[in-house]
Scaffold this motif. Sequence first.
Motif, short mmCIF file in Angstrom:
data_model
loop_
_atom_site.label_atom_id
_atom_site.label_comp_id
_atom_site.label_asym_id
_atom_site.label_seq_id
_atom_site.Cartn_x
_atom_site.Cartn_y
_atom_site.Cartn_z
N GLU A 1 0.83 -1.20 0.00
CA GLU A 1 0.00 0.00 0.00
C GLU A 1 0.87 1.25 0.00
O GLU A 1 0.58 2.23 -0.70
CB GLU A 1 -0.93 -0.02 1.21
N ALA A 2 1.96 1.24 0.78
CA ALA A 2 2.86 2.39 0.79
C ALA A 2 3.54 2.55 -0.56
O ALA A 2 3.73 3.68 -1.05
CB ALA A 2 3.89 2.22 1.89
N ARG A 3 3.90 1.44 -1.17
CA ARG A 3 4.53 1.49 -2.48
C ARG A 3 3.59 2.10 -3.52
O ARG A 3 4.00 2.83 -4.42
CB ARG A 3 4.96 0.08 -2.90
N ARG A 4 2.31 1.82 -3.38
CA ARG A 4 1.31 2.39 -4.29
C ARG A 4 1.18 3.89 -4.12
O ARG A 4 0.91 4.62 -5.10
CB ARG A 4 -0.04 1.70 -4.04
N GLN A 5 1.38 4.38 -2.92
CA GLN A 5 1.15 5.78 -2.61
C GLN A 5 2.38 6.66 -2.75
O GLN A 5 2.27 7.85 -3.02
CB GLN A 5 0.61 5.90 -1.17
N LYS A 6 3.56 6.09 -2.51
CA LYS A 6 4.76 6.92 -2.43
C LYS A 6 5.28 7.34 -3.81
O LYS A 6 5.07 6.67 -4.82
CB LYS A 6 5.87 6.18 -1.67
N ASP A 7 6.01 8.45 -3.80
CA ASP A 7 6.66 8.95 -5.00
C ASP A 7 7.72 7.95 -5.47
O ASP A 7 8.48 7.41 -4.66
CB ASP A 7 7.32 10.30 -4.68
N PRO A 8 7.81 7.68 -6.79
CA PRO A 8 8.80 6.71 -7.28
C PRO A 8 10.24 7.05 -6.89
O PRO A 8 11.05 6.16 -6.61
CB PRO A 8 8.62 6.77 -8.80
N ALA A 9 10.56 8.34 -6.82
CA ALA A 9 11.91 8.72 -6.43
C ALA A 9 12.19 8.34 -4.98
O ALA A 9 13.31 7.94 -4.63
CB ALA A 9 12.12 10.22 -6.63
N GLU A 10 11.18 8.47 -4.13
CA GLU A 10 11.34 8.09 -2.72
C GLU A 10 11.52 6.59 -2.59
O GLU A 10 12.37 6.11 -1.82
CB GLU A 10 10.13 8.55 -1.91
N ILE A 11 10.73 5.81 -3.33
CA ILE A 11 10.87 4.36 -3.31
C ILE A 11 12.27 3.95 -3.75
O ILE A 11 12.92 3.08 -3.15
CB ILE A 11 9.82 3.69 -4.21
N ALA A 12 12.76 4.58 -4.81
CA ALA A 12 14.10 4.26 -5.31
C ALA A 12 15.17 4.56 -4.28
O ALA A 12 16.12 3.79 -4.10
CB ALA A 12 14.37 5.04 -6.60
N LEU A 13 15.02 5.69 -3.56
CA LEU A 13 16.00 6.05 -2.54
C LEU A 13 15.98 5.06 -1.39
O LEU A 13 17.02 4.61 -0.90
CB LEU A 13 15.71 7.47 -2.04
N LEU A 14 14.78 4.67 -0.95
CA LEU A 14 14.65 3.73 0.15
C LEU A 14 15.25 2.37 -0.21
O LEU A 14 15.96 1.75 0.59
CB LEU A 14 13.18 3.57 0.54
N THR A 15 14.96 1.89 -1.40
CA THR A 15 15.49 0.59 -1.80
C THR A 15 16.99 0.63 -2.01
O THR A 15 17.69 -0.35 -1.76
CB THR A 15 14.79 0.09 -3.08
N THR A 16 17.51 1.78 -2.46
CA THR A 16 18.96 1.91 -2.64
C THR A 16 19.68 1.84 -1.30
O THR A 16 20.72 1.18 -1.16
CB THR A 16 19.29 3.24 -3.33
N ILE A 17 19.14 2.51 -0.29
CA ILE A 17 19.74 2.46 1.05
C ILE A 17 19.75 1.04 1.58
O ILE A 17 20.77 0.55 2.07
CB ILE A 17 18.96 3.39 2.01
N ARG A 18 18.62 0.36 1.44
CA ARG A 18 18.56 -1.01 1.96
C ARG A 18 19.51 -1.94 1.20
O ARG A 18 20.22 -2.76 1.81
CB ARG A 18 17.14 -1.55 1.87
N SER A 19 19.54 -1.82 -0.09
CA SER A 19 20.42 -2.68 -0.90
C SER A 19 21.89 -2.45 -0.57
O SER A 19 22.70 -3.38 -0.60
CB SER A 19 20.17 -2.45 -2.39
N ALA A 20 22.23 -1.21 -0.27
CA ALA A 20 23.62 -0.90 0.06
C ALA A 20 24.05 -1.55 1.37
O ALA A 20 25.18 -2.03 1.50
CB ALA A 20 23.81 0.61 0.13
N LEU A 21 23.14 -1.57 2.36
CA LEU A 21 23.49 -2.12 3.67
C LEU A 21 23.24 -3.62 3.76
O LEU A 21 23.94 -4.31 4.52
CB LEU A 21 22.69 -1.39 4.75
N ASP A 22 22.25 -4.12 3.05
CA ASP A 22 21.89 -5.53 3.16
C ASP A 22 21.62 -6.09 1.76
O ASP A 22 20.48 -6.40 1.41
CB ASP A 22 20.65 -5.69 4.05
#
Length: 469
Positions: free
Chosen positions: A437-458
């Motif tokens: 649901e959050a993925r449906r609502q959030k800005d694509p740039a924000e989703i990309a930033l969040l996933t980049t942070i997670r991928s970098a650490l884990d």
Amino acid sequence: MTVPPSDALLNRLKAMVGPSGWTDDPEILAPRLVEWRDRWSGATPLMLSPATTGETAAIVRFCAAEGLALTVQGGNTGLVGGQIPQGEILLSTRRMRAIRDVDPVDDVLVAEAGVTLAEVQAAAAEAGRRFPLSLASEGTATLGGVVSTNAGGVAVLRFGSARDLVLGLEAVLPNGEVWGGLRRLRKDNTGYDLKGLLSGAEGTLGVITAASVKLFPRPAGRAVAMVALEGPDAALDLLSRARRNADAGLEAFELMARQGIEFALRNIPGQRDPLSGAPPWRVLLEIASPDPAGAGHLMETLLSEASEAGVIGEAVIAASESQAAALWSLRENQSAAQKPEGATWKHDISVPVSQVPRFLREASGAMAAFAPGCRISAFGHVGDGNIHFDVLRPEGGDNAAHLARRAEGQARVHDIAIALGGSVSAEHGLGVMKADEARRQKDPAEIALLTTIRSALDPGRILNPRVLF
């Protein structure tokens, strides 16, 4: 990419924590594999309960190297399913129980992740100080859990959520390294706010093993009152008056609809209604003061002014601690009181404070049209715009039929909140319940930033792999 654990790998993990630090006993595991509302249940081949940060680091390092997934769990009080494993190894922080330091000069308490919130409060009180984060589940919720989920509670209005109360963290990162960030500084302008990043990350960026948190003076005076009013617009008027009269002394401002009160009176033993006439809405408010008599005077002045202006109806001020506890019990049991009533669509939304009445009107109207006969229990922290908007099946209705429409119903409520500038999760987090649901609502740039942070650490997605983005 994670892999199923072999018996050989499980045996190596067992050896890391010793006989007291693991279990695969179904009876011991059972309560750890079910969310308290029974919405989620899971499975795990093994629960590990490290007693130290070093043991936690060894586990995470080994799992990262072998591609084994971990689900991290504190007190199992989460409401969005993130703490329930679905085949992953369960990493419990329950044995990390030390309160390492309480310093009333620095106003800092340092405790390990498995210490309950109530124990943190008690340790602060013993030193003559106060830790203000308070939840209905504080006797079970752990410090690591409330920080990992950035829990809110009833005093956010004055003190902020968990992230605002954290000065430093100790955490095991997804590669098994230990970040020793247990700082006690109120000001540290030396780079990224890593403690803020891990607070609210729901265990995806690291396993929090200890936290240093802020303490505050204990108020000498406290006043708790419950008032009747006709609707949320009157509640905003009262909130404005309370802020003007009590200023920073206003600690809680909780709105409750009549339906939720009726559930509590019917389903929670020992509950009594302090107000007559079953008002459609009511507010529970608390004021604190360094002056023993000051809080009571502020409350009396506020309620007298609001009554004369026609903002509120009947009002009662607690005359003792037991009466205050009884008033708070009606609020704290709002969720528990729903359980016997059948299937529920839960919402933990936030909107700008000014938009609370509009949200309640529009969401209630939308649900009445979408699910005729549904019962709505709306309550929450109006002072910070956080409303728990719960839609229960019609009385005598079919649970399965109600649950079958949950996704569509929740999306409609969330769309209303987002259109008003709000969020689909105010304080419970996303977990597995709200990630899509959050993925449906959030800005694509924000989703990309969040996933980049997670991928970098884990990069192997070892920690809480099904949670968040």
